[in-house]
Motif scaffolding. Structure first.
Motif, short mmCIF file in Angstrom:
data_model
loop_
_atom_site.label_atom_id
_atom_site.label_comp_id
_atom_site.label_asym_id
_atom_site.label_seq_id
_atom_site.Cartn_x
_atom_site.Cartn_y
_atom_site.Cartn_z
N PRO A 6 0.82 -1.17 0.08
CA PRO A 6 0.14 -0.09 0.18
C PRO A 6 0.77 1.27 -0.07
CG PRO A 6 -0.81 -1.67 1.68
CD PRO A 6 0.22 -2.20 1.03
N ASP A 7 2.01 1.24 0.62
CA ASP A 7 2.74 2.35 0.48
C ASP A 7 4.12 2.28 -0.27
OD1 ASP A 7 4.16 0.52 1.98
OD2 ASP A 7 4.80 1.68 3.53
N GLN A 8 4.13 1.48 -1.31
CA GLN A 8 5.28 1.38 -2.21
C GLN A 8 4.84 1.34 -3.71
OE1 GLN A 8 8.54 1.66 -1.12
NE2 GLN A 8 7.74 1.93 0.80
N ARG A 9 4.96 2.55 -4.08
CA ARG A 9 4.40 2.34 -5.66
C ARG A 9 5.58 2.42 -6.62
NH1 ARG A 9 1.40 7.67 -4.48
NH2 ARG A 9 3.22 8.11 -3.21
N LEU A 10 5.39 1.52 -7.95
CA LEU A 10 6.22 1.49 -8.86
C LEU A 10 5.75 2.06 -10.09
CD1 LEU A 10 6.56 -2.33 -8.38
CD2 LEU A 10 7.83 -0.67 -7.19
N LEU A 52 17.86 12.25 -7.10
CA LEU A 52 17.87 10.78 -6.37
C LEU A 52 17.66 9.94 -7.88
CD1 LEU A 52 15.45 11.33 -3.42
CD2 LEU A 52 17.81 10.71 -3.61
N VAL A 53 18.26 8.71 -7.92
CA VAL A 53 17.96 8.14 -9.28
C VAL A 53 17.48 6.49 -8.49
CG1 VAL A 53 19.21 7.14 -11.25
CG2 VAL A 53 20.11 9.27 -10.03
N PRO A 54 16.19 6.43 -8.59
CA PRO A 54 15.71 5.17 -8.08
C PRO A 54 16.14 3.81 -8.98
CG PRO A 54 13.86 6.99 -8.33
CD PRO A 54 15.21 7.21 -8.97
N GLY A 55 16.06 2.67 -8.39
CA GLY A 55 16.19 1.43 -9.19
C GLY A 55 14.96 0.84 -9.13
N GLY A 56 15.13 -0.58 -9.85
CA GLY A 56 14.12 -1.28 -10.05
C GLY A 56 14.34 -2.06 -11.29
N GLY A 57 15.67 -2.57 -11.33
CA GLY A 57 16.09 -3.70 -12.49
C GLY A 57 16.02 -2.96 -13.68
N TYR A 58 15.65 -1.84 -13.94
CA TYR A 58 15.33 -1.25 -15.13
C TYR A 58 14.02 -1.55 -15.72
CZ TYR A 58 20.13 0.50 -15.18
OH TYR A 58 21.40 1.14 -15.21
N GLN A 59 13.14 -2.35 -15.02
CA GLN A 59 12.11 -2.72 -15.67
C GLN A 59 10.80 -1.66 -14.76
OE1 GLN A 59 11.30 -5.74 -17.19
NE2 GLN A 59 12.38 -7.33 -16.53
N PHE A 60 11.25 -1.06 -13.68
CA PHE A 60 10.34 -0.06 -13.07
C PHE A 60 11.22 0.68 -12.17
CE2 PHE A 60 10.47 -3.75 -10.34
CZ PHE A 60 10.81 -3.18 -9.22
N LEU A 61 10.77 1.60 -11.66
CA LEU A 61 11.37 2.54 -10.72
C LEU A 61 10.52 2.54 -9.44
CD1 LEU A 61 12.01 5.88 -13.01
CD2 LEU A 61 13.30 3.79 -12.68
N ALA A 62 11.36 2.42 -8.33
CA ALA A 62 10.61 2.18 -6.97
C ALA A 62 10.47 3.59 -6.62
CB ALA A 62 11.59 1.53 -6.07
N MET A 63 9.35 4.46 -6.80
CA MET A 63 9.13 5.61 -6.67
C MET A 63 8.95 6.29 -5.21
SD MET A 63 9.82 7.13 -9.68
CE MET A 63 9.34 8.83 -9.24
N ASP A 64 8.63 5.14 -4.36
CA ASP A 64 8.36 5.66 -2.95
C ASP A 64 9.71 5.17 -2.27
OD1 ASP A 64 5.58 6.77 -2.59
OD2 ASP A 64 4.85 4.99 -3.38
N ASN A 65 9.99 3.91 -2.11
CA ASN A 65 11.08 3.66 -1.47
C ASN A 65 12.25 4.31 -1.66
OD1 ASN A 65 12.53 1.95 0.53
ND2 ASN A 65 13.27 0.62 -1.35
N GLU A 66 12.65 4.55 -3.06
CA GLU A 66 13.76 5.12 -3.33
C GLU A 66 13.76 6.52 -3.92
OE1 GLU A 66 15.85 0.69 -4.07
OE2 GLU A 66 15.14 1.99 -5.70
#
Length: 303
Positions: free
Chosen positions: A59-63, A90-104
């Motif tokens: 609920p609190d982690q959007r991609l 800030l440069v979020p990660g996500g394996g280049y499949q997505f960006l972890a917009m909340d967490n990172e």
């Protein structure tokens, strides 16, 4: 960079759970967050017919996935409107499949805002995926559950977009109330890979003044000339990087540039804004202290 480092990072994602544990629970987001955003110029075009979409891991982690248009998202600053301050991109990660917009992204930006810096989130292009939520879930299952490698390398596009973001902030420094000599980048996982490659590219007008990498690469012999100060952290039990050596840290130090490196005994991967009772929980406070000790931020910054 040595082949092992790139191969390891290519698998890096920002999921908190073990591979295979969370894909089935990911849900679409029908009302994505609305943030002020500036489109960045595209210096390396790539066709992608898909549409940008959002999902949530918890609920609190959007991609966000299928990012087609690179953007920079200025975080609303609590600094005095006209105060000139350092910038952290800030440069979020996500394996280049997505960006972890909340967490990172958003969650880190909230904490950084209190450190006397102006914060910008780099929303770089991700790998083209099927233009549907079902297609996105299947791609994640391929990565997490079936162990499939992505068909193409997204790194050049992410680097181009990060370079464009640095150029934008530095070029608009007066209007953004940013010190153009203190523009740094902080990346996570695949975002850390992007940060390193951006720094190694050493483009005159897109060279960061300081660099942060959180659970990113530790192995490389490629250090740019007059390398900027480096802050890097990783957990010894990081499932993607635990087999890498520390040659990047060693060679960066030998170059004569400043290095702050923390190898935590535990913490896993993806702990940016996710406390888990290990010493890795201290990474942000140590990054904030490093910025002060390095003269990036003022000693009197707020707590």
């Amino acid at each position: 960079m040595k082949r092992l480092a790139w191969a390891s990072l290519f698998w890096a994602t920002s999921a908190m759970a073990a591979p295979g544990a969370w894909v089935d629970g990911v849900l679409p987001v029908n009302n994505p967050p609305v943030m002020p955003a500036v489109d960045l110029p595209v210096s390396l075009p790539r066709a992608n017919p898909a549409h940008e979409a959002w999902a949530q891991q918890t609920p609190d982690q959007r991609l966000v996935y299928n990012v087609v248009t690179p953007q920079i998202l200025p975080w609303p600053s609590s600094l005095p409107k006209d105060a000139t301050a350092p910038a952290v991109l800030l440069v979020p990660g996500g394996g280049y499949q997505f960006l972890a917009m909340d967490n990172e992204g958003f969650d880190v930006a909230k904490r950084l805002d209190k450190q006397g810096v102006r914060v910008f989130i780099v929303k770089y292009r991700t790998l083209p995926l099927p233009d549907s939520f079902a297609g996105f879930k299947n791609a994640l299952a391929g990565l997490f559950q079936r162990g499939e490698r992505p068909a193409s390398d997204n790194r050049p596009y992410a680097v181009a977009d990060t370079q464009a973001a640095i150029r934008y902030v530095r070029g608009k420094a007066a209007a953004l109330h940013v010190d153009p000599a203190k523009v740094g980048i902080l990346g996570f996982s695949a975002g850390a890979m992007t940060v390193l490659a951006t720094t190694q590219a050493n483009a005159v007008d897109a060279r960061p003044d300081f660099v942060g990498m959180v659970y990113g690469p530790t192995q490389s012999s490629d250090v740019p000339p007059k390398a900027p100060p480096l802050f890097a952290v990783i957990a010894a039990d990081d499932r993607f990087f635990k087999d890498q050596d520390l040659s990047l840290i060693h060679n960066w130090r030998l170059s004569g540039s400043g290095v702050e490196f923390h190898l935590y005994s535990a913490g896993g991967h993806g702990f940016a804004s996710q406390p888990n009772g290990t010493t890795s929980d201290a990474w942000f406070d140590q990054f904030a202290l490093w910025m002060k000790a390095s003269g990036i931020t003022a000693k009197s910054d707020r707590k």
